[in-house]
Enzyme design. Structure first.
Site, PDB file in Angstrom:
ATOM      1  N   ASP A  72       6.738  -5.850   5.747  1.00  0.00           N
ATOM      2  CA  ASP A  72       6.273  -4.479   5.520  1.00  0.00           C
ATOM      3  C   ASP A  72       6.721  -4.031   4.121  1.00  0.00           C
ATOM      4  O   ASP A  72       7.898  -3.752   3.912  1.00  0.00           O
ATOM      5  CB  ASP A  72       6.907  -3.583   6.597  1.00  0.00           C
ATOM      6  CG  ASP A  72       6.510  -2.131   6.463  1.00  0.00           C
ATOM      7  OD1 ASP A  72       5.832  -1.760   5.496  1.00  0.00           O
ATOM      8  OD2 ASP A  72       6.899  -1.346   7.339  1.00  0.00           O
TER       9      ASP A  72
ATOM     10  N   GLY B 134       0.842  -1.201   0.000  1.00  0.00           N
ATOM     11  CA  GLY B 134       0.000   0.000   0.000  1.00  0.00           C
ATOM     12  C   GLY B 134       0.871   1.242   0.000  1.00  0.00           C
ATOM     13  O   GLY B 134       2.065   1.203   0.320  1.00  0.00           O
ATOM     14  N   THR B 135       0.234   2.331  -0.332  1.00  0.00           N
ATOM     15  CA  THR B 135       0.978   3.570  -0.527  1.00  0.00           C
ATOM     16  C   THR B 135       1.606   4.087   0.777  1.00  0.00           C
ATOM     17  O   THR B 135       1.244   3.636   1.870  1.00  0.00           O
ATOM     18  CB  THR B 135       0.068   4.630  -1.192  1.00  0.00           C
ATOM     19  OG1 THR B 135       0.878   5.678  -1.694  1.00  0.00           O
ATOM     20  CG2 THR B 135      -0.961   5.194  -0.236  1.00  0.00           C
TER      21      THR B 135
HETATM   22  N1  ADP Z   1      -5.737   2.320  11.750  1.00  0.00           N
HETATM   23  C1  ADP Z   1      -5.173   3.509  11.913  1.00  0.00           C
HETATM   24  N2  ADP Z   1      -5.894   4.563  12.337  1.00  0.00           N
HETATM   25  C2  ADP Z   1      -5.334   5.772  12.474  1.00  0.00           C
HETATM   26  N3  ADP Z   1      -4.054   6.037  12.225  1.00  0.00           N
HETATM   27  C3  ADP Z   1      -3.278   5.025  11.802  1.00  0.00           C
HETATM   28  C4  ADP Z   1      -3.788   3.710  11.614  1.00  0.00           C
HETATM   29  N4  ADP Z   1      -2.773   2.911  11.164  1.00  0.00           N
HETATM   30  C5  ADP Z   1      -1.692   3.713  11.080  1.00  0.00           C
HETATM   31  N5  ADP Z   1      -1.984   4.966  11.479  1.00  0.00           N
HETATM   32  C6  ADP Z   1      -1.070   6.099  11.561  1.00  0.00           C
HETATM   33  O1  ADP Z   1      -0.750   6.488  10.225  1.00  0.00           O
HETATM   34  C7  ADP Z   1       0.634   6.852  10.122  1.00  0.00           C
HETATM   35  C8  ADP Z   1       1.294   5.980   9.066  1.00  0.00           C
HETATM   36  O2  ADP Z   1       1.265   4.629   9.494  1.00  0.00           O
HETATM   37  P1  ADP Z   1       2.442   3.615   9.113  1.00  0.00           P
HETATM   38  O3  ADP Z   1       2.053   2.292   9.701  1.00  0.00           O
HETATM   39  O4  ADP Z   1       3.778   4.180   9.510  1.00  0.00           O
HETATM   40  O5  ADP Z   1       2.284   3.606   7.519  1.00  0.00           O
HETATM   41  P2  ADP Z   1       3.211   3.000   6.381  1.00  0.00           P
HETATM   42  O6  ADP Z   1       4.086   1.963   7.017  1.00  0.00           O
HETATM   43  O7  ADP Z   1       2.246   2.436   5.384  1.00  0.00           O
HETATM   44  O8  ADP Z   1       3.968   4.148   5.807  1.00  0.00           O
HETATM   45  C9  ADP Z   1       1.228   6.686  11.519  1.00  0.00           C
HETATM   46  O9  ADP Z   1       1.226   7.945  12.142  1.00  0.00           O
HETATM   47  C10 ADP Z   1       0.266   5.708  12.201  1.00  0.00           C
HETATM   48  O10 ADP Z   1       0.240   5.880  13.597  1.00  0.00           O
HETATM   49  N1  LIG Z   2      11.329   1.674  -3.960  1.00  0.00           N
HETATM   50  C1  LIG Z   2      11.190   2.896  -3.419  1.00  0.00           C
HETATM   51  N2  LIG Z   2      11.507   3.999  -4.127  1.00  0.00           N
HETATM   52  C2  LIG Z   2      11.390   5.227  -3.612  1.00  0.00           C
HETATM   53  N3  LIG Z   2      10.981   5.469  -2.359  1.00  0.00           N
HETATM   54  C3  LIG Z   2      10.652   4.395  -1.631  1.00  0.00           C
HETATM   55  C4  LIG Z   2      10.726   3.072  -2.112  1.00  0.00           C
HETATM   56  N4  LIG Z   2      10.307   2.239  -1.125  1.00  0.00           N
HETATM   57  C5  LIG Z   2      10.008   3.015  -0.085  1.00  0.00           C
HETATM   58  N5  LIG Z   2      10.218   4.299  -0.384  1.00  0.00           N
HETATM   59  C6  LIG Z   2      10.085   5.464   0.520  1.00  0.00           C
HETATM   60  C7  LIG Z   2       8.697   5.971   0.714  1.00  0.00           C
HETATM   61  C8  LIG Z   2       8.710   6.450   2.145  1.00  0.00           C
HETATM   62  O1  LIG Z   2       9.186   7.780   2.216  1.00  0.00           O
HETATM   63  C9  LIG Z   2       9.719   5.547   2.830  1.00  0.00           C
HETATM   64  C10 LIG Z   2       9.116   4.401   3.604  1.00  0.00           C
HETATM   65  O2  LIG Z   2       7.929   3.916   2.997  1.00  0.00           O
HETATM   66  P1  LIG Z   2       6.602   3.608   3.860  1.00  0.00           P
HETATM   67  O3  LIG Z   2       5.543   3.360   2.820  1.00  0.00           O
HETATM   68  O4  LIG Z   2       6.318   4.784   4.735  1.00  0.00           O
HETATM   69  O5  LIG Z   2       6.922   2.369   4.654  1.00  0.00           O
HETATM   70  O6  LIG Z   2      10.536   5.030   1.800  1.00  0.00           O
END
Ligand code: ADP
Ligand SMILES: Nc1ncnc2c1ncn2[C@H]1C[C@H](O)[C@@H](COP(=O)(O)O)O1
Length: 223
Positions: A90, A19-20
């Site tokens: 992840d 996911g994004t």
């Molecule tokens: N179910 C949820 N409800 C509200 N906020 C959430 C939820 N899941 C994640 N977040 C918040 O959203 C932000 C991004 O979550 P994160 O797990 O780090 O995303 P990713 O790994 O996809 O980049 C964090 O601040 C996290 O605490």
């Molecule tokens: N393959 C990728 N190219 C560019 N940037 C990337 C890639 N994989 C992850 N990223 C960046 C995007 C976010 O800034 C961080 C971590 O990703 P997240 O979705 O928050 O776990 O790395």
């Protein structure tokens, strides 16, 4: 409680969360790993030597960053294999090429020769019969507004300085990408259907859905 046994999820399963940026993959990875008593595989953000530089200058660093991520994810894949599975991962390796590298190439921030080098390396390493695909990819989806507000709340400095158009383009590409993704089975979860922050218990219905889904795909494979 270990929900893995209750819902009969094989201990060797490998589940990847896609996911994004900001949608909640890391949060889901931790919650699922706790519920199933699985190991985690996270992408390196804080110790990534290219990420900050990349956000400052896409043209200069996009190739370096993709090679770095590819190497890191491949090492993780090897670790997962050596443990015999039992992992929540992840982000999938497929997003690196299907979303990020492609987007930077098509937007002109990765040059064609670098993109060609990267994709041929990716294909040789990943798109082969020898590469173990995950048992399940959980795709987290949600509205652009929710995602933007999560990116803001999390507050990684380099992401705050990135124009909103970057996240909009990524969100659009993710929707197209998942619609044609077929490297492994996909379970879609809308982020409005659960809240792992407010209620830890909301992981159980998700585990139940994973179990139903894995059992269905197992039956289909037998047909
Ligand atoms: N179910 C949820 N409800 C509200 N906020 C959430 C939820 N899941 C994640 N977040 C918040 O959203 C932000 C991004 O979550 P994160 O797990 O780090 O995303 P990713 O790994 O996809 O980049 C964090 O601040 C996290 O605490
Ligand atoms: N393959 C990728 N190219 C560019 N940037 C990337 C890639 N994989 C992850 N990223 C960046 C995007 C976010 O800034 C961080 C971590 O990703 P997240 O979705 O928050 O776990 O790395």
């Amino acid at each position: 409680m270990n929900l893995r046994k209750k819902y009969d999820i094989p201990s060797s399963s490998v589940i990847t969360i896609a996911g994004t940026v900001g949608i909640g993959k890391s949060t889901m990875t931790n919650a699922l790993a706790n519920a199933l008593n699985f190991r985690t595989s996270f992408e390196k953000v804080d110790t990534n030597p290219y990420l900050d530089k990349f956000y400052e200058d896409f043209d200069r660093w996009s190739f370096h960053l993709q090679i770095y991520f590819l190497a890191e994810r491949f090492k993780e894949q090897k670790r997962i294999f050596e443990y015999g599975g039992g992992f929540i991962q992840d982000r999938s390796i497929y997003e690196d090429t299907g979303i990020f590298a492609k987007m930077h190439y098509e937007k002109g921030t990765m040059n064609p020769t670098d993109y060609e080098t990267y994709t041929s390396l990716f294909d040789a390493m990943v798109m082969t019969p020898y590469f173990p695909h995950p048992d399940l990819l959980i795709y987290l989806e949600g509205s652009l507004d929710d995602i933007l507000s999560r990116i803001k709340v999390r507050g990684r400095p380099m992401e705050q300085q990135t124009p909103i158009e970057y996240w909009t383009e990524m969100h659009r590409r993710y929707e197209n990408w998942i619609n044609q993704f077929n490297a492994c089975p996909v379970l879609r979860l809308n982020i409005n259907e659960y809240d792992l922050i407010q209620s830890e218990e909301s992981i159980e219905p998700i585990v139940e859905r994973i179990s139903t889904f894995l059992n269905q795909t197992k039956k289909l494979r037998r047909l």
